[in-house]
Design a protein around this motif. Structure first.
Motif, mmCIF file in Angstrom:
data_model
loop_
_atom_site.group_PDB
_atom_site.id
_atom_site.type_symbol
_atom_site.label_atom_id
_atom_site.label_comp_id
_atom_site.label_asym_id
_atom_site.label_seq_id
_atom_site.Cartn_x
_atom_site.Cartn_y
_atom_site.Cartn_z
ATOM 1 N N VAL A 1 0.783 -1.331 -0.026
ATOM 2 C CA VAL A 1 0.046 0.165 -0.085
ATOM 3 C C VAL A 1 0.870 1.167 -0.021
ATOM 4 C CG1 VAL A 1 -1.644 1.314 1.133
ATOM 5 C CG2 VAL A 1 -1.902 -1.247 1.364
ATOM 6 N N VAL A 2 0.677 2.028 -0.923
ATOM 7 C CA VAL A 2 1.389 3.450 -0.961
ATOM 8 C C VAL A 2 0.183 4.497 -1.036
ATOM 9 C CG1 VAL A 2 2.777 4.909 -2.223
ATOM 10 C CG2 VAL A 2 3.425 2.564 -2.191
ATOM 11 N N TYR A 3 0.323 5.148 0.171
ATOM 12 C CA TYR A 3 -0.886 6.528 0.264
ATOM 13 C C TYR A 3 -0.057 7.919 0.502
ATOM 14 C CZ TYR A 3 -4.292 9.303 2.446
ATOM 15 O OH TYR A 3 -5.271 10.282 2.897
ATOM 16 N N GLY A 4 -0.391 8.646 -0.319
ATOM 17 C CA GLY A 4 0.004 10.215 0.073
ATOM 18 C C GLY A 4 1.148 10.257 -0.475
ATOM 19 N N ALA A 5 2.029 9.714 -1.303
ATOM 20 C CA ALA A 5 3.225 9.957 -1.852
ATOM 21 C C ALA A 5 2.991 10.825 -3.287
ATOM 22 C CB ALA A 5 4.158 8.997 -2.372
ATOM 23 N N LYS A 6 4.049 11.632 -3.764
ATOM 24 C CA LYS A 6 3.695 12.364 -5.019
ATOM 25 C C LYS A 6 3.427 11.310 -5.845
ATOM 26 C CE LYS A 6 6.397 16.574 -3.707
ATOM 27 N NZ LYS A 6 7.492 17.357 -4.167
ATOM 28 N N ASN A 7 4.489 10.397 -6.075
ATOM 29 C CA ASN A 7 4.508 9.369 -7.117
ATOM 30 C C ASN A 7 4.234 8.086 -6.407
ATOM 31 O OD1 ASN A 7 5.232 10.942 -9.696
ATOM 32 N ND2 ASN A 7 7.015 11.434 -8.291
ATOM 33 N N ALA A 8 3.571 7.120 -6.825
ATOM 34 C CA ALA A 8 3.355 5.775 -6.194
ATOM 35 C C ALA A 8 4.514 5.005 -6.254
ATOM 36 C CB ALA A 8 2.106 5.202 -6.516
ATOM 37 N N VAL A 9 4.956 4.798 -7.418
ATOM 38 C CA VAL A 9 6.346 4.083 -8.003
ATOM 39 C C VAL A 9 7.012 5.170 -8.924
ATOM 40 C CG1 VAL A 9 6.927 1.988 -9.096
ATOM 41 C CG2 VAL A 9 4.830 2.024 -7.791
ATOM 42 N N SER A 10 8.271 4.891 -8.574
ATOM 43 C CA SER A 10 9.303 5.585 -9.779
ATOM 44 C C SER A 10 10.244 4.524 -10.155
ATOM 45 C CB SER A 10 9.939 6.627 -8.969
ATOM 46 O OG SER A 10 10.920 5.946 -7.824
ATOM 47 N N VAL A 11 10.455 4.597 -11.433
ATOM 48 C CA VAL A 11 11.305 3.702 -12.111
ATOM 49 C C VAL A 11 12.279 4.578 -12.853
ATOM 50 C CG1 VAL A 11 11.494 1.812 -13.986
ATOM 51 C CG2 VAL A 11 9.472 2.026 -12.591
ATOM 52 N N SER A 12 13.550 4.198 -12.618
ATOM 53 C CA SER A 12 14.701 5.059 -13.360
ATOM 54 C C SER A 12 16.201 4.112 -13.359
ATOM 55 C CB SER A 12 14.715 6.227 -12.531
ATOM 56 O OG SER A 12 15.327 6.132 -11.121
ATOM 57 N N TYR A 13 17.122 4.703 -13.897
ATOM 58 C CA TYR A 13 18.425 4.044 -14.165
ATOM 59 C C TYR A 13 18.961 4.995 -13.056
ATOM 60 C CZ TYR A 13 16.917 2.214 -18.683
ATOM 61 O OH TYR A 13 16.512 1.732 -19.806
ATOM 62 N N PRO A 14 20.138 4.569 -12.548
ATOM 63 C CA PRO A 14 20.751 5.194 -11.359
ATOM 64 C C PRO A 14 21.505 6.370 -11.743
ATOM 65 C CG PRO A 14 21.412 2.901 -11.373
ATOM 66 C CD PRO A 14 20.677 3.041 -12.242
ATOM 67 N N GLN A 15 21.972 6.516 -13.343
ATOM 68 C CA GLN A 15 22.609 7.799 -13.492
ATOM 69 C C GLN A 15 23.874 7.886 -12.870
ATOM 70 O OE1 GLN A 15 21.444 9.251 -16.349
ATOM 71 N NE2 GLN A 15 19.475 7.896 -16.237
ATOM 72 N N GLY A 16 24.353 6.689 -12.543
ATOM 73 C CA GLY A 16 25.607 6.765 -11.677
ATOM 74 C C GLY A 16 26.767 7.405 -12.562
ATOM 75 N N ILE A 17 27.175 6.816 -13.545
ATOM 76 C CA ILE A 17 28.364 7.280 -14.255
ATOM 77 C C ILE A 17 28.225 8.806 -14.575
ATOM 78 C CG2 ILE A 17 29.456 6.904 -16.557
ATOM 79 C CD1 ILE A 17 28.813 4.177 -16.559
ATOM 80 N N ARG A 18 27.114 9.339 -14.808
ATOM 81 C CA ARG A 18 26.807 10.889 -14.919
ATOM 82 C C ARG A 18 27.259 11.396 -13.796
ATOM 83 N NH1 ARG A 18 20.859 12.625 -15.964
ATOM 84 N NH2 ARG A 18 21.086 12.610 -13.618
#
Length: 369
Positions: free
Chosen positions: A291-308
């Motif tokens: 259960v996710v309640y009240g967040a801006k985004n329920a789920v975020s999906v991204s690459y780490p962008q670590g090298i950048r």
């Protein structure tokens, strides 16, 4: 060979171990028996060997020295440090330790159990990332049913370990993370309360693998604690620097083979928490029955962008699965996808008052009540 409670020299290789005691009115020069207990945790743990149990009687203990285990246990003979009654023994770490890790097995001792303690400190750091209450660096250690609060960096930390079990703890009022581990294997994180944290509730990253995260309650601070706003409730992966991750020369993943289920991420102050669940550099990870309640985004999906960002690797998100979750009153997005994952599967979820809810074959779009 070691000395027993009464000073008798014994062969301990195949025996269960001794039981020692601590009391706020004890004496560190005593025998550590029930009648003559020790007083200071930092002194007592240095005397423990495989199979030993240390029982803290009820009361308040003051520590001005970091608590470091010199020895480890075995599978059939762990070292156990426990309060006689849950949260009956309260440990207050002195102001001089605000920039230190408080309880640790930093020489990699295995099979250590810390349970039922309450711990806080007189002062917390304003910037030092060593302000950590429990730091476990050996294998097959357990942190069970402790109450931890008023920290800067983390309540519980681990790095490069296997078989860590963290169950039933209450971690409150941390500026950064309640729980943060990097490059761990076979982690079980269950039935904990992580409340009033400033940056991340649960962070498991750095090539961690074979992880179960379930039955946890995760709630961010109601307002900014530091320069960071609460970023994510449960981080499935992350961005790891070039000396901490697993398999960094291969750059395979930040998270692999996680089951994240039956957790509640609750944000009573809306628009404070950026993301409820976050897949970041994750491979073959599933989130269901959350259960996710009240967040801006329920789920975020991204690459780490670590090298950048000058980090070591930049893995993609592969095979994320979202089933049977409830996403309610999330103000910006159900799924915030900044980098398209490979083979994402999502269905049978419930969306309520959540913007940009995706159309899924079997999902429900109404009040979960």
């Amino acid at each position: 060979l070691r000395f027993g409670v009464e000073g008798k020299r014994e062969n301990s290789e195949n025996r269960a171990g001794n039981t020692y005691y601590m009391s706020p009115t004890g004496n560190d020069d005593a025998q550590g028996s029930a009648e003559n207990p020790w007083k200071t945790l930092s002194v007592a743990v240095r005397r423990l060997n495989a199979g030993d149990t240390l029982i803290l009687e009820d009361g308040t203990y003051y520590e001005d020295t970091p608590v470091r285990f010199l020895n480890g246990g075995r599978k059939d003979a762990p070292i156990i440090v426990t309060a006689r009654n849950r949260h009956g023994a309260k440990i207050i770490f002195g102001e001089n330790l605000c920039n230190e890790r408080k309880i640790m097995n930093d020489y990699g001792q295995d099979y250590v159990v810390v349970q039922n303690l309450e711990m806080t400190q007189e002062k917390r750091s304003t910037s030092n990332t060593n302000d950590i209450f429990i730091a476990m660096y050996g294998d097959y250690n357990s942190v069970l049913y402790n109450k931890i609060y008023y920290g800067y960096e983390e309540g519980i930390k681990s790095h490069g370990t296997k078989g860590l079990t963290v169950i039933g703890n209450e971690v409150y009022d941390t500026v950064h993370e309640s729980f943060d581990v990097v490059n761990v294997e076979d982690l079980v994180l269950a039935n904990n309360k992580f409340v009033d944290w400033g940056r991340v509730g649960v962070m498991v990253k750095g090539g961690s693998r074979n992880v179960k995260i379930y039955n946890n309650y995760v709630e961010p601070a109601k307002e900014k604690k530091d320069t960071y706003m609460p970023a994510m409730g449960i981080g499935i992966g992350g961005s790891t620097d070039n000396h901490s991750g697993f398999g960094i020369k291969r750059g395979m993943y930040e998270a692999y083979n996680y089951a994240v289920y039956n957790n509640i991420v609750y944000c009573p102050t809306k628009n404070v928490l950026s993301g409820g669940l976050a897949f970041c550099g994750a491979k073959d990870c599933v989130a269901f029955n959350n259960v996710v309640y009240g967040a801006k985004n329920a789920v975020s999906v991204s690459y780490p962008q670590g090298i950048r960002n000058g980090w070591e690797w930049n893995p993609e998100v592969v095979n994320p699965v979202l089933y049977n979750n409830i996403f309610a009153e999330c103000s910006e997005n159900a799924y915030s996808i900044t980098d398209k994952p490979h083979n994402m599967v999502s269905d049978y979820n419930l969306f309520y008052k959540t913007r940009t809810a995706p159309v899924e074959n079997h999902s429900i779009y109404k009040d979960p009540k």
